[in-house]
Design an enzyme around this catalytic site. Structure first.
Site, mmCIF file in Angstrom:
data_model
loop_
_atom_site.group_PDB
_atom_site.id
_atom_site.type_symbol
_atom_site.label_atom_id
_atom_site.label_comp_id
_atom_site.label_asym_id
_atom_site.label_seq_id
_atom_site.Cartn_x
_atom_site.Cartn_y
_atom_site.Cartn_z
ATOM 1 N N GLY A 213 0.819 -1.204 0.000
ATOM 2 C CA GLY A 213 0.000 0.000 0.000
ATOM 3 C C GLY A 213 0.850 1.248 0.000
ATOM 4 O O GLY A 213 2.063 1.215 0.241
ATOM 5 N N GLY B 185 0.886 5.472 1.249
ATOM 6 C CA GLY B 185 0.303 6.462 2.135
ATOM 7 C C GLY B 185 0.820 7.845 1.820
ATOM 8 O O GLY B 185 1.517 8.056 0.812
ATOM 9 N N SER B 186 0.515 8.788 2.703
ATOM 10 C CA SER B 186 0.898 10.179 2.468
ATOM 11 C C SER B 186 2.415 10.362 2.483
ATOM 12 O O SER B 186 2.953 11.196 1.760
ATOM 13 C CB SER B 186 0.263 11.076 3.531
ATOM 14 N N GLY C 127 4.822 7.618 2.495
ATOM 15 C CA GLY C 127 5.670 6.511 2.095
ATOM 16 C C GLY C 127 4.914 5.337 1.522
ATOM 17 O O GLY C 127 3.704 5.393 1.296
ATOM 18 N N THR C 128 5.663 4.257 1.314
ATOM 19 C CA THR C 128 5.139 3.051 0.675
ATOM 20 C C THR C 128 5.467 1.860 1.555
ATOM 21 O O THR C 128 6.539 1.809 2.176
ATOM 22 C CB THR C 128 5.778 2.875 -0.716
ATOM 23 N N VAL C 129 4.561 0.896 1.601
ATOM 24 C CA VAL C 129 4.746 -0.283 2.443
ATOM 25 C C VAL C 129 4.888 -1.514 1.548
ATOM 26 O O VAL C 129 4.073 -1.733 0.644
ATOM 27 C CB VAL C 129 3.566 -0.472 3.414
ATOM 28 N N LYS D 297 8.052 -0.244 5.822
ATOM 29 C CA LYS D 297 7.495 1.067 5.482
ATOM 30 C C LYS D 297 8.648 1.990 5.103
ATOM 31 O O LYS D 297 9.435 2.399 5.957
ATOM 32 C CB LYS D 297 6.706 1.635 6.663
ATOM 33 N N ASP E 132 -5.091 10.077 13.703
ATOM 34 C CA ASP E 132 -5.483 9.664 12.351
ATOM 35 C C ASP E 132 -6.125 8.278 12.349
ATOM 36 O O ASP E 132 -5.725 7.394 11.586
ATOM 37 C CB ASP E 132 -4.263 9.690 11.428
#
Length: 905
Positions: free
Chosen positions: A619, A621-622, A624-626, A640, A735
């Site tokens: 996935g 996100g704002s 980074g990438t996982v 992450k 969040d």
């Protein structure tokens, strides 16, 4: 036996008979009464029963295994006076021809698998007793039933009946003594005309959707003994903050049982509570938003055996007048805001077996006289501000089953007398300031199932005698100063499911026999001296042992301890300084966190993720990438990787490191390691095989039922409660949303992504920020003013709770202008349109346990609205949210598991 041509009565109750009813019985035309109740008879009844039994007056077949439809001929047995077919497996609907039974006085056909509605023709009869409970009937209750002046008992409980009760209820029922309408889908107000049914002794209308206030005319029911009105949407009268109906109930001088729980009173208990009948034995009013003090007059109710006022908003002190209640057996006041000390007067309640005072604001010592209460079985005083030592007298309560004193400020040591608790199953002394050794006598408490001594200052070794706790399932000794090795005797605990020995000073090899073979590294982290299998992320144990020389022995004996002590002190100071400095010197801080578990290089991450291949992408996100990765030792992880070009990425990395350095909870995502340089920053986290809650909500190939959604949201609530209340200073996640709730292999939820979390300093509980959370989940004060507090998380949790059960994102295009997810849910609940709000795949009218599911989701959505109030001061806190959700789950499981079945003839 079929030759008994003049036989009038054939009675064989409770005879353990099996098989079908012999056909010859239905050919004895002279029979007036057949009684085969409480057997195991099966099969069906003959269709033409009225031809063969023309004189039949009484038919009792209750509690068998008979099946099929009710035979058409049954409704033609014109002489029938009593018909009892309850607790069988009959199917189909009730025929309108039931109106032919003009002589019928008693009808019991409940606890079957019936369908359809109640025929209006029943109202044409002159019944005295009508019982059709637990039968899945739908539709409204025919108003003709409430005009049946001969009725003494109406039992339509646990169906799916809907609609309103007539305003004239009670006016035409002068003989009515018992009214059971619980666990249906009835709505509207409770009409004041009910006070005209002056012979009523029992009213049970629990588990419906009644609204409005409780009518004062109940005071006219002078014979009333039982009044159950819990699990509805009742409120107080708008003219007063007090619940004035208590004043009218004081006229019911025979009242024995009062159930008001799970309503929306938002009112205060009046002083007139003390004027209720001295015959009152049980008072249940938990989870109904009661406020203010507990009136001291409660001590006048001399027959009280049970008081349940838990999960409310009660303040003030526990009234000392409770000591006058000599018959009191169970006292439930947990999860309120009660202050002061625990009154010694409770020790005068000589029959007291359960004391639940958890989750209040009580302070001072525990009264030693509680240890002299020999009937005491459960003592729960956790989550308060209690101080001093644990009274030695408590350890002499040999019949104690549950003792929870956790999350207080208790000091002192655990005495050897702990071994005297011969029947205890739960013992929780965690999160206190206890010191000294764990006494070896604890092994004598062999009935223990749960034992937690975590987060204290205990020292010494883990006693071998723990292996004698043959029933133990949960053992937590984490965050203490325990030393020495892990006893191999723990391998004998064949029921052990959870073990946590982390954050101690343990040394030596980790045992792997028995159920210990199923444990992971998380059970042992932060014990620098442990060794064992690679899966525990500790060094391998040395197999060779060299014989030390005399010089070496002298060195070890006299010099090394001093050097080691100095190094240990320096290391502790170094780690503490680094953790406290947070993001100011990030690489050093991250190293101090990660190196304890495992040091992982950039090259190893490249190999683990196949060079951060798209095929391993989990996935984005704002910040980074996982990626999914597999380390060299075979452990699957989530990596992450932060996009350092994105604005705020460094700050996000710092925040996650700072938070993860300070927290540890089963429902929070755990960090395994990190990798940090000037141009690359990544966190190595637990891999969650079931990915995120968002996938399960919005992917068409996945589905979560009511219980699964409830369990997940309870897990999330536990995590947020820990962040807000379980640490020296609170952490605000900022969040909460479905993509940040991850699910492990057992569908246990873990909250992750602390990229914009706020870790408050000592004494801080509110802060301003320019970092925006996700639109739709932000509390109003966060979005408009940037104000961050624990109340903001509570708001986000409420929105998340609504989203999970409605399957509607707060950013759905249907929400615009003044209409948002919260107002939409609120409007539908107020109009009684729950099914229009809930995920259409979650509850359907034809579902098994429909009523239980509906009530569960209704309670959850009401809680969600309480969490998401616009004003922060009006929101409940996460402790209360957890308590209410657990209560909802308990009630739901009880109903789905069978619930209560009313007695039938």
């Amino acid at each position: 036996m079929g030759n008994f041509v003049n036989l009038e009565i054939f009675s064989a109750p409770s005879g353990s008979f099996t098989g079908s009813i012999p056909s010859f019985i239905f050919n004895i035309s002279s029979l007036r009464k057949i009684d085969f109740r409480n057997n195991s008879l099966s099969g069906s009844l003959p269709a033409d029963i009225h031809y063969d039994l023309p004189l039949l007056e009484e038919l009792y077949l209750t509690s068998n295994q008979l099946s099929g439809h009710f035979p058409p001929g049954l409704w033609e047995c014109r002489w029938l006076r009593r018909l009892s077919l309850s607790v069988n497996k009959f199917t189909g609907s009730i025929s309108k021809n039931i109106g032919n039974l003009t002589l019928l006085r008693e009808l019991y056909i409940g606890d079957n698998n019936l369908t359809g509605t109640l025929p209006e023709e029943i109202g044409n009869l002159n019944l005295e007793r009508l019982s059709i409970h637990v039968a899945s009937l739908t539709g409204s209750i025919p108003f003709q039933i409430f005009n049946m002046s001969t009725l003494r008992r109406i039992d339509l409980a646990q169906n799916q009946l809907s609609g309103h009760l007539p305003l004239t209820l009670g006016q035409w029922l002068p003989s009515l003594e018992q009214l059971y309408l619980s666990y249906n889908k009835l709505r509207g107000v409770i009409t004041s005309s009910i006070g005209n049914a002056s012979k009523l002794t029992i009213i049970d209308m629990s588990g419906n959707g009644f609204s409005g206030s409780i009518p004062h005319t109940l005071g006219n029911l002078r014979l009333l003994r039982v009044f159950f009105i819990g699990e509805n949407n009742l409120t107080r009268e708008s003219s007063s903050r007090e619940l004035s109906f208590f004043t009218s109930l004081a006229n019911c001088r025979h009242l024995e049982m009062l159930e008001l729980s799970y309503n929306q009173f938002h009112g205060m208990l009046p002083a007139s509570l003390g004027n209720l009948s001295t015959s009152l034995q049980t008072l249940h009013a938990f989870g109904c938003n009661l406020m203010g003090n507990i009136p001291s007059g409660i001590g006048n109710l001399s027959s009280l055996e049970v008081i349940s006022l838990d999960n409310n908003e009660l303040t003030g002190f526990i009234p000392p007048t409770l000591g006058k209640l000599k018959s009191l057996e169970r006292l439930y006041l947990e999860h309120n805001s009660l202050g002061g000390s625990i009154p010694k007067d409770l020790c005068q309640c000589i029959k007291l077996g359960d004391i639940y005072l958890s989750g209040n604001k009580l302070y001072g010592p525990i009264p030693p006289c509680l240890g002299e209460q020999k009937p005491l079985r459960s003592l729960y005083l956790d989550s308060n501000n209690l101080t001093a030592t644990i009274p030695l007298t408590l350890w002499s309560l040999t019949d104690l089953i549950g003792l929870n004193l956790s999350t207080n400020s208790l000091s002192g040591y655990i005495p050897p007398d702990i071994g005297k608790l011969k029947v205890i199953s739960q013992l929780d002394l965690s999160w206190n300031r206890l010191s000294g050794d764990i006494p070896s006598t604890i092994g004598s408490a062999q009935t223990l199932v749960t034992l937690s001594l975590a987060h204290n200052k205990l020292q010494g070794t883990i006693p071998e005698s723990l292996g004698n706790l043959i029933n133990l399932e949960f053992l937590d000794l984490s965050i203490n100063n325990l030393s020495g090795g892990i006893p191999k005797s723990l391998e004998e605990l064949r029921y052990l499911q959870y073990l946590n020995l982390s954050f101690n000073r343990l040394r030596g090899e980790i045992p792997t026999g028995g159920n210990l073979a199923n444990l992971t590294a998380q059970s042992f982290v932060q014990n620098a001296g442990l060794c064992g299998a690679p899966r525990f992320q500790v060094p391998p144990c040395k197999t060779k042992k060299l014989q030390p020389s005399r010089t070496t022995l002298d060195l070890l004996k006299y010099i090394l301890p001093s050097v080691a002590s100095a190094i240990l002190v320096a290391t502790l100071i170094f780690v503490l300084v680094r953790c406290r400095r947070g993001s100011k010197q990030l690489p050093s801080q991250v190293e101090s966190v990660a190196v304890v578990w495992r040091r992982i290089s950039y090259q190893e991450l490249v190999e683990a993720t196949d060079a951060f291949s798209e095929s391993n992408l989990l996935g984005r996100g704002s910040f980074g990438t996982v990626y999914k990765g597999t380390l060299s030792d075979g452990i699957t992880v989530a990596v992450k990787v932060f996009n350092l070009q994105a604005e705020g990425a460094f700050k996000s990395f710092n925040a996650e490191c700072e938070v993860l350095c300070n927290i540890r909870h089963r429902n929070l995502l755990k960090i395994i390691s990190s990798c940090s340089s000037m141009d690359f920053k990544a966190l190595v986290l637990e891999y969650m095989p079931n990915e995120s809650l968002e996938k399960w909500l919005y992917s068409h190939n996945y589905f979560l039922d009511v219980l699964q959604r409830l369990n997940i949201m309870i897990d999330v609530a536990f995590a947020v409660e820990y962040l807000h209340h379980g640490l020296a200073t609170p952490i605000v996640h900022c969040d909460l949303k479905p993509s940040n709730v991850l699910l492990d292999a057992d569908m246990v939820a873990r909250v992750g992504d602390f990229g914009i979390a706020k870790l408050f300093g000592e004494g801080e509980y509110i802060e301003q920020t320019k970092t925006l959370a996700t639109i739709g989940y932000m509390a109003p004060e966060y979005g408009m003013e940037g104000i961050v507090s624990t109340g903001g998380d509570v708001y986000s949790y409420g929105v998340l709770l609504m989203e999970v059960f409605t399957r509607k994102k707060p950013t759905n295009e249907m929400f615009s202008g003044e209409m948002n997810l919260k107002s939409w849910v609120s409007q539908l609940l107020c109009s009684g349109s729950l099914l229009s709000a809930v995920d259409s795949n979650l509850i359907r009218n034809e579902d098994e346990n429909f009523a239980a599911k509906e009530q569960c989701v209704l309670s959850v959505l009401h809680l969600a609205l309480d969490c998401s109030k616009d004003q922060p001061r009006e929101r409940i806190d996460m402790k209360d949210a957890v308590a209410r959700l657990e209560k909802v789950r308990t009630v739901f499981l009880a109903k789905v598991g069978g619930g209560l079945k009313d007695e039938a003839i």
